[in-house]
Design a protein around this motif. Structure first.
Motif, PDB file in Angstrom:
ATOM      1  N   UNK A   2       0.829  -1.204   0.000  1.00 15.87           N
ATOM      2  CA  UNK A   2       0.000   0.000   0.000  1.00 15.87           C
ATOM      3  C   UNK A   2       0.863   1.254   0.000  1.00 15.87           C
ATOM      4  N   UNK A   3       1.934   1.233   0.755  1.00 14.99           N
ATOM      5  CA  UNK A   3       2.856   2.367   0.783  1.00 14.99           C
ATOM      6  C   UNK A   3       3.506   2.581  -0.586  1.00 14.99           C
ATOM      7  N   UNK A   4       3.920   1.491  -1.224  1.00 13.40           N
ATOM      8  CA  UNK A   4       4.537   1.591  -2.555  1.00 13.40           C
ATOM      9  C   UNK A   4       3.538   2.093  -3.593  1.00 13.40           C
ATOM     10  N   UNK A   5       2.291   1.647  -3.488  1.00 19.74           N
ATOM     11  CA  UNK A   5       1.266   2.133  -4.419  1.00 19.74           C
ATOM     12  C   UNK A   5       1.038   3.631  -4.237  1.00 19.74           C
ATOM     13  N   UNK A   6       0.963   4.071  -2.992  1.00 23.54           N
ATOM     14  CA  UNK A   6       0.765   5.495  -2.710  1.00 23.54           C
ATOM     15  C   UNK A   6       1.924   6.320  -3.255  1.00 23.54           C
ATOM     16  N   UNK A   7       3.144   5.901  -2.954  1.00 17.94           N
ATOM     17  CA  UNK A   7       4.322   6.621  -3.442  1.00 17.94           C
ATOM     18  C   UNK A   7       4.419   6.535  -4.960  1.00 17.94           C
TER      19      UNK A   7
END
Length: 174
Positions: free
Chosen positions: A151-156
């Motif tokens: 989720x963090x990678x998708x957001x970034x």
């Protein structure tokens, strides 16, 4: 349908493999080209993927969807080919050096080009989630990462893509 192909392949039916190949080849090539950023490397990765699927179809867990299993193999092959060609940059500080610079508002940028300019760390999850419509859970399993990490990678990744396209968050000025 894939389960029937796998079962027939386990019985030695080469036509079942051909059907599977015909069904998945185009999707696999598009994904491999996006991941490797190189047509020839993509061909190598796809060829190896289908060989591994054929040789290891007995390992497929029929209680789970086929596509995530297939794409996990494809991604591993893409990375293997890229490593072989010594084009994979190590994660960490060096990734900062190849970051996408924000574009000028009047500069036209193609979505494909913007994706290609992104680091694998963010590009691959975006491709799997938004171009191949996998759930976040499926993508996390394919990439063998924690769901929160994904989720963090998708957001970034979305933020980097937005900057790469020269757009503003939610259509407003930043």
């Amino acid at each position: 349908m894939e389960i029937r192909w796998i079962e027939r392949m386990l019985q030695g039916d080469r036509n079942a493999f051909r059907s599977l190949y015909d069904e998945y080849f185009d999707y696999a090539m598009r994904t491999a080209k996006l991941v490797t950023k190189n047509g020839e490397w993509a061909k190598d990765a796809v060829q190896e993927t289908f060989l591994r699927v054929y040789r290891n179809c007995w390992q497929y867990d029929r209680s789970k969807p086929f596509k995530p299993w297939f794409y996990s193999i494809l991604l591993r092959e893409c990375y293997r080919v890229m490593e072989r060609e010594k084009k994979v940059l190590p994660f960490g500080e060096q990734l900062e050096k190849i970051g996408v610079e924000p574009k000028l508002p009047d500069e036209t940028v193609d979505l494909y080009e913007a994706l290609q300019a992104m680091e694998d760390l963010y590009r691959v999850p975006l491709i799997l989630k938004y171009l191949h419509d996998y759930s976040e859970k499926e993508v996390a399993e394919m990439l063998d990462v924690n769901l929160n990490t994904l989720k963090s990678r998708l957001l970034k990744g979305r933020e980097k893509l937005r900057k790469g396209l020269g757009g503003n968050r939610y259509g407003t000025e930043s």
